[in-house]
Enzyme design. Structure first.
Site, PDB file in Angstrom:
ATOM      1  N   HIS A 154      69.218  44.224  68.180  1.00 30.12           N
ATOM      2  CA  HIS A 154      69.411  42.765  68.180  1.00 30.12           C
ATOM      3  C   HIS A 154      68.055  42.041  68.179  1.00 30.12           C
ATOM      4  CE1 HIS A 154      72.465  39.417  69.371  1.00 30.12           C
ATOM      5  NE2 HIS A 154      71.554  38.973  68.519  1.00 30.12           N
ATOM      6  N   ARG A 207      84.235  30.244  55.840  1.00 27.99           N
ATOM      7  CA  ARG A 207      85.534  29.727  56.299  1.00 27.99           C
ATOM      8  C   ARG A 207      86.088  28.692  55.330  1.00 27.99           C
ATOM      9  NH1 ARG A 207      85.262  26.551  61.826  1.00 27.99           N
ATOM     10  NH2 ARG A 207      83.923  25.298  60.456  1.00 27.99           N
ATOM     11  N   ARG A 266      77.053  39.085  64.915  1.00 27.66           N
ATOM     12  CA  ARG A 266      77.509  39.469  66.244  1.00 27.66           C
ATOM     13  C   ARG A 266      78.294  40.775  66.131  1.00 27.66           C
ATOM     14  NH1 ARG A 266      74.248  36.378  67.725  1.00 27.66           N
ATOM     15  NH2 ARG A 266      74.423  34.664  69.250  1.00 27.66           N
TER      16      ARG A 266
END
Length: 320
Positions: free
Chosen positions: A283, A177, A236
């Protein structure tokens, strides 16, 4: 330590690991063990420090929150807190939500490398050939000399690069980011992805799920990846647009190795199960033998800080 000292002024912590199995817990606190069982070990209103169960189905870990009127800290054992964040506005004012940054670096980075190597070297194909009793020789791609892009360069992303170093990759590109410099080189902003993706042979997603990253890996992102590139997701599932990915997989243009999916768990009959050039694990990035000793170290440290009223690590947000 797990008794409900209803007249005690000592703060109470609910832990999903039996407290007697964690050496060095501060003695200034009371402890109760709860790992998602139907019955609560104490009155939830007494709980000041809550560690939700690590592996549960549905929203079991959220169930006691509404009754925890004396809560001061929620300490997850996950790096991502996307499942807890919607409950934060309803927590007692000032409650701290802390994540488990660093806890899963070792195990998750190890799986990221495993999936990358397994997909490139076609380990699933060899397993199917073994089941059929076939000797399936042939050339497969190596990780050596590949350009690898890591999307999400926090502690897990950095740990992934640590494990890539011995594999003679041509280049590792870091994206996050916020752009910044690291000892290994620059971290590029997300806005630079359109110019970076066409050169990547492998794209590893290690970013948190936020409003900005949900669906980030969509049709445009995937279209910018070069033909034959491998997408690895250990973050995710909802970061990736499943329908857009399926379209690329079914055309045979891209490959994928996914530890997380959207939806999750992936239901029987879902087209991802049978998509070509796709490797799926359920997962399991975090749950390995590396989990428990690191979880115990994290809890010892955070509970010691809490007992001393010292600043906690990994605070994500404070309830209003």
């Amino acid at each position: 330590m797990s008794a409900d000292h209803s007249g005690s002024a000592r703060p109470l912590a609910w832990l999903p690991i039996r407290p007697e199995e964690i050496e060095g817990l501060p003695t200034a606190l009371d402890y109760a063990y709860w790992n998602g069982e139907p019955d609560y070990p104490t009155d939830p209103a007494r709980c000041a420090f809550y560690v939700p169960p690590y592996v549960t189905s549905g929203d079991i870990g959220l169930r006691p929150l509404s009754a925890m009127t004396g809560l001061r800290v929620v300490q997850t054992l996950t790096a991502g807190v996307d499942n807890i964040l919607p409950a934060v506005p309803r927590l007692p004012s000032g409650t701290l939500l802390c994540n488990a940054r660093g806890l899963h670096d070792t195990s998750t980075a190890e799986l990221a490398l495993t999936l990358t190597l397994a997909a490139l070297r076609d380990i699933p194909g060899f397993v199917r050939a073994q089941d059929a009793g076939e000797w399936a020789q042939g050339f497969r791609p190596a990780l050596a000399d590949k350009n690898v892009l890591i999307l999400g360069y926090g502690s897990i992303g950095s740990a992934i690069e640590d494990r890539l170093v011995p594999f003679e990759c041509a280049r590792v590109v870091r994206v996050a980011r916020s752009p910044r410099e690291t000892p290994r080189g620059p971290v590029h902003p997300v806005a630079a992805l359109p110019s970076l993706l066409p050169d990547a042979d492998v794209v590893i997603i290690a970013a948190p799920l936020t409003a900005d990253t949900r669906g980030l890996v969509g049709a445009d992102f995937l279209a910018a990846m070069r033909d034959g590139a491998l997408l690895v997701n250990i973050a995710r599932g909802a970061i990736v647009d499943t329908e857009a990915l399926l379209a690329e997989l079914e055309k045979g243009r891209l490959r994928a190795a996914l530890d997380v999916t959207d939806p999750e768990p992936l239901p029987p009959g879902h087209p991802l199960w049978s998509a070509p050039n796709t490797l799926i694990t359920p997962h399991v990035g975090g749950p390995s033998s590396a989990f428990l000793p690191r979880a115990e170290r994290l809890l010892r440290d955070q509970l010691a800080r809490f007992a001393l009223d010292a600043p906690l690590q990994n605070v994500v947000v404070t309830a209003p």
